[in-house]
Design a protein around this motif. Structure first.
Motif, PDB file in Angstrom:
ATOM      1  N   ASP A 149       3.693  -0.114 -11.315  1.00  0.00           N
ATOM      2  CA  ASP A 149       5.067   0.401 -11.296  1.00  0.00           C
ATOM      3  C   ASP A 149       5.162   1.811 -10.700  1.00  0.00           C
ATOM      4  O   ASP A 149       6.253   2.372 -10.598  1.00  0.00           O
ATOM      5  N   CYS A 150       4.011   2.378 -10.306  1.00  0.00           N
ATOM      6  CA  CYS A 150       3.934   3.690  -9.632  1.00  0.00           C
ATOM      7  C   CYS A 150       4.362   4.859 -10.507  1.00  0.00           C
ATOM      8  O   CYS A 150       4.564   5.967 -10.005  1.00  0.00           O
ATOM      9  N   ILE A 151       4.503   4.653 -11.790  1.00  0.00           N
ATOM     10  CA  ILE A 151       4.906   5.733 -12.700  1.00  0.00           C
ATOM     11  C   ILE A 151       3.668   6.256 -13.416  1.00  0.00           C
ATOM     12  O   ILE A 151       2.996   5.511 -14.135  1.00  0.00           O
ATOM     13  N   HIS A 152       3.357   7.526 -13.218  1.00  0.00           N
ATOM     14  CA  HIS A 152       2.167   8.100 -13.840  1.00  0.00           C
ATOM     15  C   HIS A 152       2.452   8.447 -15.291  1.00  0.00           C
ATOM     16  O   HIS A 152       3.221   9.350 -15.588  1.00  0.00           O
ATOM     17  N   GLY A 153       1.818   7.695 -16.212  1.00  0.00           N
ATOM     18  CA  GLY A 153       2.078   7.873 -17.633  1.00  0.00           C
ATOM     19  C   GLY A 153       1.423   9.108 -18.233  1.00  0.00           C
ATOM     20  O   GLY A 153       1.785   9.538 -19.316  1.00  0.00           O
ATOM     21  N   LYS A 154       0.429   9.676 -17.564  1.00  0.00           N
ATOM     22  CA  LYS A 154      -0.249  10.890 -18.021  1.00  0.00           C
ATOM     23  C   LYS A 154      -0.794  10.749 -19.435  1.00  0.00           C
ATOM     24  O   LYS A 154      -0.600  11.611 -20.294  1.00  0.00           O
ATOM     25  N   LEU A 155      -1.455   9.624 -19.688  1.00  0.00           N
ATOM     26  CA  LEU A 155      -2.046   9.366 -20.998  1.00  0.00           C
ATOM     27  C   LEU A 155      -3.558   9.245 -20.826  1.00  0.00           C
ATOM     28  O   LEU A 155      -4.101   8.161 -20.674  1.00  0.00           O
ATOM     29  N   TRP A 156      -4.246  10.375 -20.816  1.00  0.00           N
ATOM     30  CA  TRP A 156      -5.691  10.406 -20.624  1.00  0.00           C
ATOM     31  C   TRP A 156      -6.389   9.721 -21.784  1.00  0.00           C
ATOM     32  O   TRP A 156      -5.961   9.891 -22.933  1.00  0.00           O
ATOM     33  N   PRO A 157      -7.433   8.910 -21.561  1.00  0.00           N
ATOM     34  CA  PRO A 157      -8.109   8.573 -20.306  1.00  0.00           C
ATOM     35  C   PRO A 157      -7.667   7.222 -19.721  1.00  0.00           C
ATOM     36  O   PRO A 157      -8.473   6.518 -19.108  1.00  0.00           O
ATOM     37  N   VAL A 158      -6.426   6.858 -19.943  1.00  0.00           N
ATOM     38  CA  VAL A 158      -5.944   5.551 -19.487  1.00  0.00           C
ATOM     39  C   VAL A 158      -5.826   5.525 -17.965  1.00  0.00           C
ATOM     40  O   VAL A 158      -5.298   6.458 -17.354  1.00  0.00           O
ATOM     41  N   MET A 159      -6.297   4.445 -17.360  1.00  0.00           N
ATOM     42  CA  MET A 159      -6.186   4.239 -15.918  1.00  0.00           C
ATOM     43  C   MET A 159      -4.808   3.634 -15.644  1.00  0.00           C
ATOM     44  O   MET A 159      -4.654   2.428 -15.435  1.00  0.00           O
TER      45      MET A 159
ATOM     46  N   ASN B  96       0.800  -1.223   0.000  1.00  0.00           N
ATOM     47  CA  ASN B  96       0.000   0.000   0.000  1.00  0.00           C
ATOM     48  C   ASN B  96       0.838   1.280   0.000  1.00  0.00           C
ATOM     49  O   ASN B  96       0.312   2.355   0.253  1.00  0.00           O
ATOM     50  N   LYS B  97       2.132   1.157  -0.275  1.00  0.00           N
ATOM     51  CA  LYS B  97       2.980   2.337  -0.378  1.00  0.00           C
ATOM     52  C   LYS B  97       3.849   2.198  -1.618  1.00  0.00           C
ATOM     53  O   LYS B  97       4.089   1.091  -2.102  1.00  0.00           O
TER      54      LYS B  97
ATOM     55  N   HIS C 172      -5.164   4.209  -5.656  1.00  0.00           N
ATOM     56  CA  HIS C 172      -6.071   3.161  -5.179  1.00  0.00           C
ATOM     57  C   HIS C 172      -5.435   2.377  -4.027  1.00  0.00           C
ATOM     58  O   HIS C 172      -6.101   2.043  -3.051  1.00  0.00           O
ATOM     59  N   HIS C 173      -4.158   2.103  -4.134  1.00  0.00           N
ATOM     60  CA  HIS C 173      -3.479   1.322  -3.092  1.00  0.00           C
ATOM     61  C   HIS C 173      -3.264   2.128  -1.811  1.00  0.00           C
ATOM     62  O   HIS C 173      -3.044   1.534  -0.755  1.00  0.00           O
ATOM     63  N   THR C 174      -3.325   3.427  -1.904  1.00  0.00           N
ATOM     64  CA  THR C 174      -3.096   4.237  -0.702  1.00  0.00           C
ATOM     65  C   THR C 174      -4.388   4.732  -0.055  1.00  0.00           C
ATOM     66  O   THR C 174      -4.429   4.944   1.160  1.00  0.00           O
ATOM     67  N   THR C 175      -5.462   4.901  -0.839  1.00  0.00           N
ATOM     68  CA  THR C 175      -6.729   5.384  -0.261  1.00  0.00           C
ATOM     69  C   THR C 175      -7.763   4.278  -0.109  1.00  0.00           C
ATOM     70  O   THR C 175      -8.680   4.418   0.700  1.00  0.00           O
ATOM     71  N   TYR C 176      -7.661   3.224  -0.923  1.00  0.00           N
ATOM     72  CA  TYR C 176      -8.579   2.085  -0.874  1.00  0.00           C
ATOM     73  C   TYR C 176      -9.987   2.426  -1.366  1.00  0.00           C
ATOM     74  O   TYR C 176     -10.835   1.537  -1.440  1.00  0.00           O
ATOM     75  N   ARG C 177     -10.275   3.664  -1.710  1.00  0.00           N
ATOM     76  CA  ARG C 177     -11.633   4.083  -2.040  1.00  0.00           C
ATOM     77  C   ARG C 177     -11.742   4.786  -3.391  1.00  0.00           C
ATOM     78  O   ARG C 177     -12.786   5.361  -3.687  1.00  0.00           O
TER      79      ARG C 177
ATOM     80  N   ARG D 166     -10.102   9.735  -8.653  1.00  0.00           N
ATOM     81  CA  ARG D 166      -9.185  10.676  -8.009  1.00  0.00           C
ATOM     82  C   ARG D 166      -7.960  10.812  -8.904  1.00  0.00           C
ATOM     83  O   ARG D 166      -7.272   9.840  -9.177  1.00  0.00           O
ATOM     84  N   ASP D 167      -7.700  12.019  -9.356  1.00  0.00           N
ATOM     85  CA  ASP D 167      -6.665  12.287 -10.347  1.00  0.00           C
ATOM     86  C   ASP D 167      -5.326  12.530  -9.663  1.00  0.00           C
ATOM     87  O   ASP D 167      -5.223  13.396  -8.787  1.00  0.00           O
ATOM     88  N   PRO D 168      -4.277  11.801 -10.048  1.00  0.00           N
ATOM     89  CA  PRO D 168      -2.960  12.012  -9.440  1.00  0.00           C
ATOM     90  C   PRO D 168      -2.400  13.409  -9.685  1.00  0.00           C
ATOM     91  O   PRO D 168      -1.638  13.924  -8.868  1.00  0.00           O
TER      92      PRO D 168
END
Length: 271
Positions: free
Chosen positions: A220-230, A165-166, A238-243, A261-263
């Motif tokens: 991999d925790c790397i934000h690809g910034k390719l909208w609208p890809v999750m 979760n981190k 998701h792993h840090t807020t669970y909600r 929730r947008d990074p």
């Protein structure tokens, strides 16, 4: 079995011969019934895909390019990654049962699968593909969300995955580090969709292959910034807020049902 259904059997037999023939003597697998050959092929291919994609991606982002992608203090420990591999290896035999069962149902004509794109034409193929992906996206979103919302499901199944979760504990190897039933439940929408939408069988198999790579990528925790890809930026939240961010390939379901929730917004608040 009619001639058309034999096309599916011929295709899966071809996959079996390629994978099993590369790694095992024919006398070991040739006597096996067709269903068990498919399971064994999935097991060998699943392990190779998981380990190769995981090791190659970890080597690239944590060692070759760690100064670009991941800060040194955010790199997961080798112990954490080995634990994730161990959980995944224990679950892999069970994961591989689902595609073997789905292939059995396709081969017996229980689904809406078609063998050749020429059977429906390219326009219909593309429409069916989009509808199939929407059904899968909807199904995975709600299956994942209920694994959080229904307390016994979370406690006994999904919590196994959320011990990571981190950022310094999540790695590409965490993608398949789930309780076996959890992993199967989240993949079930791929199979259910075959009963709802006409789907090209080869494309379905290819999407399952891509699924294995995708699970590594979003951890991999790397934000690809390719909208609208999750992507991984959303999934790390998701792993840090669970909600938040229960979605699969895109953000649309989270946007529609109020869990997005947008990074980038999180980064802006920290500045």
């Amino acid at each position: 079995m009619d001639d058309y259904l034999k096309l599916f059997v011929e295709e899966t037999s071809w996959y079996n011969n390629i994978v099993l023939g590369m790694f095992l003597p024919e006398k070991w697998w040739d006597p096996l019934p067709h269903f068990y050959r498919g399971w064994l092929r999935n097991y060998i291919g699943g392990n190779l895909l998981y380990l190769l994609s995981g090791f190659m991606w970890c080597f690239y982002i944590y060692y070759l390019k760690h100064d670009i992608y991941v800060p040194q203090d955010a790199i997961p420990s080798k112990r954490a990654m080995l634990l994730q591999i161990g959980v995944s290896m224990k679950a892999m035999p069970w994961y591989c049962a689902l595609p073997a069962i789905s292939e059995y149902m396709v081969e017996h004509g229980w689904t809406k699968c078609f063998s050749r794109i020429s059977d429906v034409g390219w326009a219909a193929y593309l429409v069916y593909l989009v509808v199939y992906l929407v059904v899968v996206e909807f199904g995975v979103y709600w299956m994942h969300r209920e694994l959080h919302d229904i307390k016994p499901l979370y406690k006994y199944l999904h919590a196994t995955h959320h011990i990571y979760n981190k950022q310094n504990t999540i790695s590409p190897f965490a993608g398949l580090a789930l309780h076996p039933l959890d992993g199967i439940l989240q993949a079930v929408p791929h199979v259910i969709a075959l009963f709802i939408v006409p789907m090209h069988f080869t494309t379905h198999i290819a999407l399952l292959f891509i699924e294995g790579i995708w699970t590594a990528n979003i951890h991999d925790c790397i934000h690809g910034k390719l909208w609208p890809v999750m992507g991984a930026g959303y999934h790390t939240i998701h792993h840090t807020t669970y909600r938040h961010n229960y979605g699969h390939y895109t953000i649309w379901m989270d946007w529609m049902f109020g869990t997005l929730r947008d990074p980038l917004n999180d980064e802006a608040k920290k500045m």
